[in-house]
Scaffold this motif. Structure first.
Motif, mmCIF file in Angstrom:
data_model
loop_
_atom_site.group_PDB
_atom_site.id
_atom_site.type_symbol
_atom_site.label_atom_id
_atom_site.label_comp_id
_atom_site.label_asym_id
_atom_site.label_seq_id
_atom_site.Cartn_x
_atom_site.Cartn_y
_atom_site.Cartn_z
ATOM 1 N N UNK A 74 0.814 -1.218 0.000
ATOM 2 C CA UNK A 74 0.000 0.000 0.000
ATOM 3 C C UNK A 74 0.850 1.272 0.000
ATOM 4 N N UNK A 75 1.795 1.340 0.922
ATOM 5 C CA UNK A 75 2.578 2.576 1.073
ATOM 6 C C UNK A 75 4.066 2.390 0.868
ATOM 7 N N UNK A 76 4.440 1.266 0.316
ATOM 8 C CA UNK A 76 5.855 0.970 0.142
ATOM 9 C C UNK A 76 6.547 1.876 -0.854
ATOM 10 N N UNK A 77 5.780 2.583 -1.641
ATOM 11 C CA UNK A 77 6.370 3.434 -2.678
ATOM 12 C C UNK A 77 7.308 4.489 -2.111
ATOM 13 N N UNK A 78 7.066 4.883 -0.860
ATOM 14 C CA UNK A 78 7.874 5.925 -0.225
ATOM 15 C C UNK A 78 8.943 5.349 0.696
ATOM 16 N N UNK A 79 8.965 4.030 0.755
ATOM 17 C CA UNK A 79 9.866 3.385 1.708
ATOM 18 C C UNK A 79 10.955 2.575 1.025
ATOM 19 N N UNK A 80 12.050 2.337 1.734
ATOM 20 C CA UNK A 80 13.142 1.486 1.222
ATOM 21 C C UNK A 80 12.733 0.028 1.227
ATOM 22 N N UNK A 81 11.682 -0.273 0.515
ATOM 23 C CA UNK A 81 11.143 -1.627 0.492
ATOM 24 C C UNK A 81 12.173 -2.652 0.029
ATOM 25 N N UNK A 82 13.161 -2.209 -0.699
ATOM 26 C CA UNK A 82 14.178 -3.151 -1.192
ATOM 27 C C UNK A 82 15.052 -3.668 -0.055
ATOM 28 N N UNK A 83 14.924 -3.032 1.132
ATOM 29 C CA UNK A 83 15.737 -3.507 2.257
ATOM 30 C C UNK A 83 14.975 -4.544 3.076
ATOM 31 N N UNK A 84 13.724 -4.768 2.692
ATOM 32 C CA UNK A 84 12.928 -5.774 3.392
ATOM 33 C C UNK A 84 12.933 -7.079 2.612
ATOM 34 N N UNK A 85 13.456 -8.112 3.229
ATOM 35 C CA UNK A 85 13.544 -9.399 2.548
ATOM 36 C C UNK A 85 12.934 -10.510 3.395
ATOM 37 N N UNK A 86 12.810 -11.665 2.822
ATOM 38 C CA UNK A 86 12.218 -12.773 3.559
ATOM 39 C C UNK A 86 13.235 -13.387 4.532
ATOM 40 N N UNK A 87 12.720 -14.278 5.358
ATOM 41 C CA UNK A 87 13.546 -14.859 6.424
ATOM 42 C C UNK A 87 14.679 -15.710 5.862
ATOM 43 N N UNK A 88 14.502 -16.222 4.671
ATOM 44 C CA UNK A 88 15.534 -17.063 4.075
ATOM 45 C C UNK A 88 16.565 -16.246 3.299
ATOM 46 N N UNK A 89 16.439 -14.925 3.339
ATOM 47 C CA UNK A 89 17.431 -14.076 2.688
ATOM 48 C C UNK A 89 17.107 -13.789 1.237
ATOM 49 N N UNK A 90 15.919 -14.218 0.818
ATOM 50 C CA UNK A 90 15.522 -13.949 -0.566
ATOM 51 C C UNK A 90 14.379 -12.946 -0.594
#
Length: 98
Positions: free
Chosen positions: A45-61
């Motif tokens: 919803x609001x990830x457009x303004x956030x560093x969403x690329x720094x959020x990854x899954x628990x397995x590192x992917x």
DNA sequence: GAGATGACTGCTT
DNA sequence: CAAGCAGCCATCT
């Protein structure tokens, strides 16, 4: 809806420093969410303004649809991934234990 | 109101 | 190490 929780999630994600990454579970835990799925929802919803690329899954992917995109962005921040997998032990964000 | 879906996670086989 | 399964919450059909 807990607008505050929603806001906190965004704040936490925005707090992730460059060169570091955080898992959905971490964000959810810090924000007090019961499930990481909500983190993903917030990002959609609001990830457009956030560093969403720094959020990854628990397995590192990273998320499947953004896999290449995130890896590319992360690479420019100094986060090198091996075989589409990020070394969490090395790049995982050390959250403030307030 | 029931069933399906999704930027997920952990445990069990 | 790979695949399967259940739990989780909010939203959509």
């Amino acid at each position: 809806m807990d607008e505050q929780t929603h806001e906190m999630v965004r704040d936490i994600i925005a707090s992730v420093p460059p060169g570091k990454v955080a898992t959905y579970g971490d964000i959810a835990a810090i924000a007090g969410l019961a499930t990481p799925r909500l983190v993903g929802r917030v990002l959609r919803e609001d990830g457009f303004d956030l560093p969403w690329h720094r959020i990854i899954r628990a397995n590192g992917i990273p998320a499947t649809h953004l896999l290449t995109e995130q890896l590319e962005r992360l690479r420019t921040e100094g986060v090198l991934a091996e075989n589409y997998r990020i070394d969490l032990k090395r790049y995982r964000w050390d959250p403030p234990q307030d």
